[in-house]
Write a protein that holds these residues in place. Structure first.
Motif, PDB file in Angstrom:
ATOM      1  N   UNK A  34       0.826  -1.204   0.000  1.00 28.82           N
ATOM      2  CA  UNK A  34       0.000   0.000   0.000  1.00 28.82           C
ATOM      3  C   UNK A  34       0.862   1.256   0.000  1.00 28.82           C
ATOM      4  N   UNK A  35       1.998   1.201   0.672  1.00 32.75           N
ATOM      5  CA  UNK A  35       2.908   2.339   0.730  1.00 32.75           C
ATOM      6  C   UNK A  35       3.660   2.526  -0.582  1.00 32.75           C
ATOM      7  N   UNK A  36       4.186   1.443  -1.112  1.00 35.47           N
ATOM      8  CA  UNK A  36       5.067   1.532  -2.278  1.00 35.47           C
ATOM      9  C   UNK A  36       4.330   1.547  -3.618  1.00 35.47           C
ATOM     10  N   UNK A  37       3.215   0.795  -3.690  1.00 33.18           N
ATOM     11  CA  UNK A  37       2.514   0.647  -4.964  1.00 33.18           C
ATOM     12  C   UNK A  37       0.996   0.690  -4.757  1.00 33.18           C
ATOM     13  N   UNK A  38       0.472   1.795  -4.260  1.00 29.00           N
ATOM     14  CA  UNK A  38      -0.950   1.843  -3.930  1.00 29.00           C
ATOM     15  C   UNK A  38      -1.866   1.548  -5.112  1.00 29.00           C
ATOM     16  N   UNK A  39      -1.456   1.895  -6.314  1.00 31.12           N
ATOM     17  CA  UNK A  39      -2.276   1.635  -7.499  1.00 31.12           C
ATOM     18  C   UNK A  39      -2.373   0.167  -7.862  1.00 31.12           C
ATOM     19  N   UNK A  40      -1.517  -0.654  -7.274  1.00 29.50           N
ATOM     20  CA  UNK A  40      -1.519  -2.094  -7.557  1.00 29.50           C
ATOM     21  C   UNK A  40      -2.366  -2.904  -6.577  1.00 29.50           C
ATOM     22  N   UNK A  41      -2.971  -2.239  -5.606  1.00 23.07           N
ATOM     23  CA  UNK A  41      -3.771  -2.957  -4.614  1.00 23.07           C
ATOM     24  C   UNK A  41      -5.001  -3.567  -5.286  1.00 23.07           C
ATOM     25  N   UNK A  42      -5.302  -4.810  -4.922  1.00 20.19           N
ATOM     26  CA  UNK A  42      -6.455  -5.522  -5.467  1.00 20.19           C
ATOM     27  C   UNK A  42      -7.172  -6.254  -4.334  1.00 20.19           C
ATOM     28  N   UNK A  43      -8.336  -6.765  -4.618  1.00 20.05           N
ATOM     29  CA  UNK A  43      -9.127  -7.479  -3.609  1.00 20.05           C
ATOM     30  C   UNK A  43      -8.346  -8.643  -3.006  1.00 20.05           C
ATOM     31  N   UNK A  44      -7.464  -9.254  -3.785  1.00 22.58           N
ATOM     32  CA  UNK A  44      -6.668 -10.375  -3.270  1.00 22.58           C
ATOM     33  C   UNK A  44      -5.791  -9.952  -2.098  1.00 22.58           C
ATOM     34  N   UNK A  45      -5.386  -8.691  -2.056  1.00 20.40           N
ATOM     35  CA  UNK A  45      -4.574  -8.199  -0.938  1.00 20.40           C
ATOM     36  C   UNK A  45      -5.393  -8.210   0.349  1.00 20.40           C
ATOM     37  N   UNK A  46      -6.636  -7.807   0.254  1.00 23.16           N
ATOM     38  CA  UNK A  46      -7.538  -7.838   1.410  1.00 23.16           C
ATOM     39  C   UNK A  46      -7.859  -9.286   1.771  1.00 23.16           C
ATOM     40  N   UNK A  47      -8.088 -10.111   0.758  1.00 21.51           N
ATOM     41  CA  UNK A  47      -8.398 -11.527   0.996  1.00 21.51           C
ATOM     42  C   UNK A  47      -7.259 -12.228   1.735  1.00 21.51           C
TER      43      UNK A  47
END
Length: 94
Positions: A34-47
């Motif tokens: 989230x700090x380094x690549x916020x635009x790459x966050x996806x639902x799988x990160x939350x999962x």
């Protein structure tokens, strides 16, 4: 906060090499992405956090603390602020 100075030093140097629980590693992986690549966050990160037992509230807290830390640092950097002397010299200056 951990009460373990060696672990704290490992985390400060490189959390990916520290001896952590799977949940702690998932949390730090999420915060780092989230700090380094916020635009790459996806639902799988939350999962991935849910899979480690984090509640939606805990995930929200992780995201908010990470985002707030980034925000405050960018404000300080944008204004050219530097650490106060007692922080710049290390925590033992307290």
């Amino acid at each position: 906060m951990t009460g373990d100075e060696a672990l704290t030093a490992q985390i400060e140097q490189d959390y990916t090499r520290a001896t952590l629980t799977a949940a702690d590693r998932a949390m730090l992986d999420y915060a780092a992405k989230l700090t380094r690549r916020p635009g790459d966050m996806v639902e799988a990160d939350v999962a991935a956090l849910r899979a480690q037992g984090f509640s939606d509230r805990a995930i929200l807290d992780i995201a908010q603390v990470t985002a707030y830390y980034a925000y405050v640092n960018r404000i300080a950097d944008g204004l050219g602020l530097t650490l106060e002397t007692y922080w710049a010299e290390g925590r033992d200056g307290f």
